[in-house]
Design a protein around this motif. Structure first.
Motif, short mmCIF file in Angstrom:
data_model
loop_
_atom_site.label_atom_id
_atom_site.label_comp_id
_atom_site.label_asym_id
_atom_site.label_seq_id
_atom_site.Cartn_x
_atom_site.Cartn_y
_atom_site.Cartn_z
N SER A 25 21.09 -18.13 8.03
CA SER A 25 20.89 -19.48 7.35
C SER A 25 21.81 -19.16 6.23
O SER A 25 22.40 -20.20 5.82
N GLU A 27 17.93 -17.60 13.53
CA GLU A 27 18.45 -18.75 12.73
C GLU A 27 17.80 -18.52 11.02
O GLU A 27 18.78 -18.93 10.33
N PRO A 85 18.42 -24.63 3.16
CA PRO A 85 18.01 -24.09 4.60
C PRO A 85 17.30 -24.89 5.41
O PRO A 85 16.38 -25.75 4.93
N ASN A 136 22.01 -25.32 7.26
CA ASN A 136 22.62 -24.43 8.34
C ASN A 136 23.72 -25.31 9.08
O ASN A 136 24.70 -24.61 9.37
#
Length: 350
Positions: A148, A144, A270, A326
């Motif tokens: 992002s 992740e 993010p 995101n």
């Protein structure tokens, strides 16, 4: 908040790794919120791998103990605390999954397990080595973090259109990549100088070399130019609970003028920058820049004036139109929902 006497003492190697991480951040060897967040997760994963006790309670206490040391050493690096909370949430989720699995295998109802004594619930998954499943969660978290920036930049063309005049403040690598993702001839850009004038000028030069029409302006001109601006696109140090933004010093002036002229303000945030702290938690944000950033030493007033130059500004939620995370765009009123999905309420205070 757990009592202090319940915390697991870290071994010497873990403490040495924490000291090395703090040194890298303080000396500037490790820069950028994304890199610091990724390094924080690596550090916590190493602590989990080398833990002597592998049940959920012991691992949570080990991560919390490391988190407290990191927060005390780096109170302004909120992404570090956020990553500690994310890892603790992963441990809690895995513990709940083991409890549910245990209840299905034993035929005992989940309601009876929930109503059972806390000590009994804590020992249910104690025979399980939880390190491997938690490492799977950590691998997802690292993926992740890596994705992002691209996830946010992929939404750029949805928010910035042709022939618009965009205003941004200071130098931000995320904002720079976001603007480049829009194309070269879609818009015009006003880049307002931040206290870091050289970095702002360097970013303007890179965007201009990329083919974007950039004009570098002084902060004093924002009031005169804002009426012509279509959107304000900025980054932030952190997104706080309630939808407030912790940004670079001077950002509040930009958003205040934008609110006066009803210009939309878009904040690139993010998920690793979402913090459950509130703007009243001043102990984390009381940082002052060197006085010369606000008043040069060679001026006549510098010898008789006491100068305070705050590093950060608080931007209230009513100054922000949209957060781009995101996942998608979110309004300031929706931040509380994102926080509940990312962190466990028991971990808001580490």
């Amino acid at each position: 908040m757990p009592p202090l006497d319940s915390m697991q003492e870290l071994d010497d190697k873990s403490i040495e790794n924490i000291v090395r991480f703090v040194t890298d951040v303080r000396t500037g060897k490790l820069k950028g919120s994304n890199k610091i967040a990724s390094a924080s997760v690596d550090l916590l994963e190493q602590i989990i791998i080398e833990a002597s006790n592998t049940n959920a309670l012991s691992l949570i206490n080990a991560v919390r103990g490391a988190g407290r040391r990191l927060i005390n050493a780096l109170p302004q690096e909120l992404v570090v605390a956020n990553m500690v909370r994310r890892v603790m949430r992963a441990i809690r989720d895995e513990q709940r999954a083991l409890i549910n699995q245990s209840s299905e295998c034993s035929g005992e109802s989940l309601q009876r397990l929930v109503l059972a004594a806390p000590s009994r619930r804590a020992t249910l998954p104690s025979h399980q080595d939880m390190r491997e499943p938690i490492r799977d969660h950590i691998a997802e978290l690292q993926a992740e973090l890596e994705a992002s920036t691209s996830s946010i930049c992929g939404q750029a063309k949805e928010h910035i259109h042709a022939d618009e005049l965009i205003l941004t403040y200071g130098a931000s690598s995320l904002v720079e990549k976001f603007l480049k993702a829009c194309g070269t001839k879609r818009f015009k850009l006003l880049l307002v100088e931040s206290p870091e004038v050289n970095e702002s000028a360097a970013m303007a030069a890179r965007l201009s070399a990329y083919g974007i029409n950039v004009t570098l302006v002084n902060g004093c001109a924002v009031g005169a130019l804002m009426s012509r601006v279509n959107k304000v696109v900025v980054g932030g140090r952190a997104t706080l609970a309630g939808g407030a933004v912790l940004g670079e010093g001077g950002l509040l002036t930009i958003t205040t003028v934008a609110a006066h002229f009803t210009v939309p303000v878009i904040v690139l945030s993010p998920l690793y920058k979402l913090s459950p702290l509130h703007s009243s938690d001043h102990s984390h944000f009381e940082a002052l820049a060197p006085p010369y950033t606000a008043l040069p030493y060679m001026t006549g007033e510098s010898g008789t004036t006491q100068v305070f130059a705050p590093v950060y500004d608080f931007v209230p939620p009513d100054h922000v139109t949209l957060f781009i995370t995101n996942l998608s765009g979110s309004s300031p009123s929706y931040i509380y929902r994102l926080l509940s999905e990312l962190y466990d309420p028991n971990d808001y205070q580490i």
